[in-house]
Design a protein around this motif. Sequence first.
Motif, PDB file in Angstrom:
ATOM      1  N   GLN A 255       0.796  -1.220   0.000  1.00  0.00           N
ATOM      2  CA  GLN A 255       0.000   0.000   0.000  1.00  0.00           C
ATOM      3  C   GLN A 255       0.833   1.277   0.000  1.00  0.00           C
ATOM      4  N   GLU A 256       2.081   1.147   0.429  1.00  0.00           N
ATOM      5  CA  GLU A 256       2.799   2.381   0.708  1.00  0.00           C
ATOM      6  C   GLU A 256       3.580   2.852  -0.502  1.00  0.00           C
ATOM      7  N   LEU A 257       3.001   3.781  -1.200  1.00  0.00           N
ATOM      8  CA  LEU A 257       3.576   4.236  -2.463  1.00  0.00           C
ATOM      9  C   LEU A 257       4.967   4.837  -2.315  1.00  0.00           C
ATOM     10  N   GLU A 258       5.172   5.615  -1.228  1.00  0.00           N
ATOM     11  CA  GLU A 258       6.499   6.228  -1.063  1.00  0.00           C
ATOM     12  C   GLU A 258       7.577   5.168  -0.940  1.00  0.00           C
ATOM     13  N   LEU A 259       7.266   4.111  -0.147  1.00  0.00           N
ATOM     14  CA  LEU A 259       8.248   3.039   0.033  1.00  0.00           C
ATOM     15  C   LEU A 259       8.512   2.329  -1.283  1.00  0.00           C
ATOM     16  N   ARG A 260       7.437   2.111  -2.030  1.00  0.00           N
ATOM     17  CA  ARG A 260       7.599   1.431  -3.311  1.00  0.00           C
ATOM     18  C   ARG A 260       8.475   2.264  -4.243  1.00  0.00           C
ATOM     19  N   ALA A 261       8.225   3.559  -4.265  1.00  0.00           N
ATOM     20  CA  ALA A 261       9.024   4.436  -5.134  1.00  0.00           C
ATOM     21  C   ALA A 261      10.498   4.402  -4.728  1.00  0.00           C
ATOM     22  N   GLU A 262      10.736   4.346  -3.421  1.00  0.00           N
ATOM     23  CA  GLU A 262      12.112   4.312  -2.925  1.00  0.00           C
ATOM     24  C   GLU A 262      12.815   3.021  -3.373  1.00  0.00           C
ATOM     25  N   GLU A 263      12.115   1.897  -3.307  1.00  0.00           N
ATOM     26  CA  GLU A 263      12.716   0.631  -3.765  1.00  0.00           C
ATOM     27  C   GLU A 263      13.025   0.687  -5.265  1.00  0.00           C
ATOM     28  N   LEU A 264      12.154   1.329  -6.017  1.00  0.00           N
ATOM     29  CA  LEU A 264      12.407   1.458  -7.461  1.00  0.00           C
ATOM     30  C   LEU A 264      13.644   2.324  -7.709  1.00  0.00           C
TER      31      LEU A 264
END
Length: 443
Positions: free
Chosen positions: A403-412
Motif C-alpha cells: 500500500q505504501e507508495l512512497e516506500l515502493r518508489a524508494e525501492e524502485l
Amino acid sequence: MSHQSLFRDTIFALSSGGLPSGVAVIRLSGPQTVAVLASMTAERIPPPRKAALRELVGDDGEPLDRAIVINFPGPASFTGDDCAELHVHGGKAVVAAVLEHLGRKDGLRAAEAGEFTRRAFLNGKLDLTSAEGLADLVAAETELQRRMALINAEGGQRDIYDGWRKRLLHARAMIEAELDFADEGDVPGSVAAEVWTDMSAMQQEIANHINGYHAAEIIRDGYRVVLLGAPNAGKSSLLNALARRDVAIVTEIAGTTRDLVEVSLDLDGLKVIVTDTAGLRDSSDTVERIGIERALRAAEEADLVLKLKDGSPDMPGFDLADLESKALSVGTKADIAPHRTGEFHHIVSVIDGAGLSALIEDIGRHAKGAVSAASGVLPSRLRQLELLRSCGHHLSLAAEVQQELELRAEELRLAGDALGRITGAIDVEDLLGVIFSEFCIGK
Ligand SMILES: Nc1nc2c(c(=O)[nH]1)N(C=O)[C@@H](CNc1ccc(C(=O)N[C@@H](CCC(=O)O)C(=O)O)cc1)CN2
Ligand SMILES: Nc1nc2c(ncn2[C@@H]2O[C@H](COP(=O)(O)OP(=O)(O)OP(=O)(O)O)[C@@H](O)[C@H]2O)c(=O)[nH]1
C-alpha cells in the motif's frame, strides 16, 4: 585546443604487442599531444585523422625513425582528449628510442594499464560495460569469447541496462503523479496499475538475464572437464592425447600425478579446460592425500567429469555418486584391456587413437549444450551479476510493500541505482582501480 582536458598528464604507451614486429604502434593522449607531434615531425603535422609518412626526429634533430603518424584532435578521438599514433618500425631499439624520447618531455609519462580506456570512460566516450567488453575483447582467445566481448564493447549490455533504467524512471514518475493526485483526493489508480504490470514483466526479464550468467562464465573462463580415476588408469596419457603435447608426466608408476594439471582446448570456438588429477586410492603419503582431496574438489566444481577405468579391478573407498549426473565413464587402454561395450560411454586407447575423436566430439557437444540455452546479451562479470541481483531484490521489495507508495518508489530508485552502477552512470569511483587494472598497457 578546442576542448578542455580533465587530465594534466599526457600519457604514452606501446599499444601493439611483443617486439620485434613489422610495425609498432605508440599511442599518446593528453594536452601535450599536438606540441609533441610538432616537435617530433620535421614537416607539418598531418591533417586530422589522416595517416601520413613523416620523419620523426629527436631534440637534437637526429632522425629516430620514418613513421606513419596520425593526429586525432579531441574530442573526436578514442579517449576524447587530443590523441596521436606513431606507427614506427617494430624494432626493439626503435621503440625504445621513441619511448625514451617521449619520457624525457615535460608533462609526459608512461601510461598505466587501461589508462587510455579509463580516460575514455571518464570523458563519457564509453560506459563501464563497454570498457569491460574491450578488456575481454583484447583477452579473447576463442571465437565465442570474441563474439560476446564485441557485443558488449559495442554497448550490448549498456543498451539493456539503460532501457531498464528508463522504465524504472518512468514508473517512479507515474507514482509521483499518483501521490500528487492523492493529495487532491482524486486517485486515478489505473494509471499506476500499468506501472506494476511493467515492473513485474521487467523483474522476469532481469531474472532471465541473470540465468544467462553461468553460460557467460563458461564462455569467458572455460568449460571445466576433470579426469578422475584410480592410479595408472591412464588419465595423464589421455590429457596429453587431448592436448596433443606432453603436458603431464606419464609413467607406469601408480601415483605419478600429485597436483592438478590443466590444459586449455579450443573446441569449436569454445574454451574447454581439461584437468588431470591425482589417482584415487587410499594413501598414507601426505602429498598424495592432498592431491586426492584436490582431485575430488575439482570434480565437484567441474561441468563434466570423465571417470577413467582400465582393465584393473574397481577403485575402493570413493563414493562418486554425487558426480553421476555430470559424469561420463571412459574405458581406457582399449588396445590391451578387454572392455565390454555397453559398460562405458566411451572406450579409448591413446596408443592407437581409438575412440579419441568421438570422445572429443562428445565433450564439445556437452560444452555447447551448457551455453546453448543462453542467447543474446549476457551478464559477463560477477560485479554485474551482483548488481543485477540487487536490482531484482529491490524490485521484489517494491512489489511487496503493497500500500505504501512512497516506500515502493524508494525501492524502485534503489533498483535503478544498481543498474546505474553497472554502466557507471553513478557512483563508481571506488571500482575503477579494480576494473582498469586488468587491462593491458596501451589499451
Ligand atoms: N590504429 C588504431 N587501430 C585501432 C584502434 C586505435 O585506437 N588505433 N582501436 C582502439 O581501440 C580500435 C578501433 N576503435 C576505435 C574507436 C574509436 C576511435 C575514435 O577515434 N573515435 C572518435 C571518432 C569517431 C569517428 O570519427 O567516427 C570518437 O568516438 O569521437 C578510434 C578507434 C581497433 N583498431
Ligand atoms: N597400452 C596402453 N597403455 C596405456 C594407455 N594409456 C596409458 N597407458 C599406460 O598406463 C600407465 C599409466 O598411465 P598414466 O597416464 O600415467 O596414468 P594416470 O592415471 O595418470 O596415473 P597416476 O598419475 O598414477 O594417477 C603408463 O605406463 C601408460 O603408458 C593406453 O591407451 N594403452
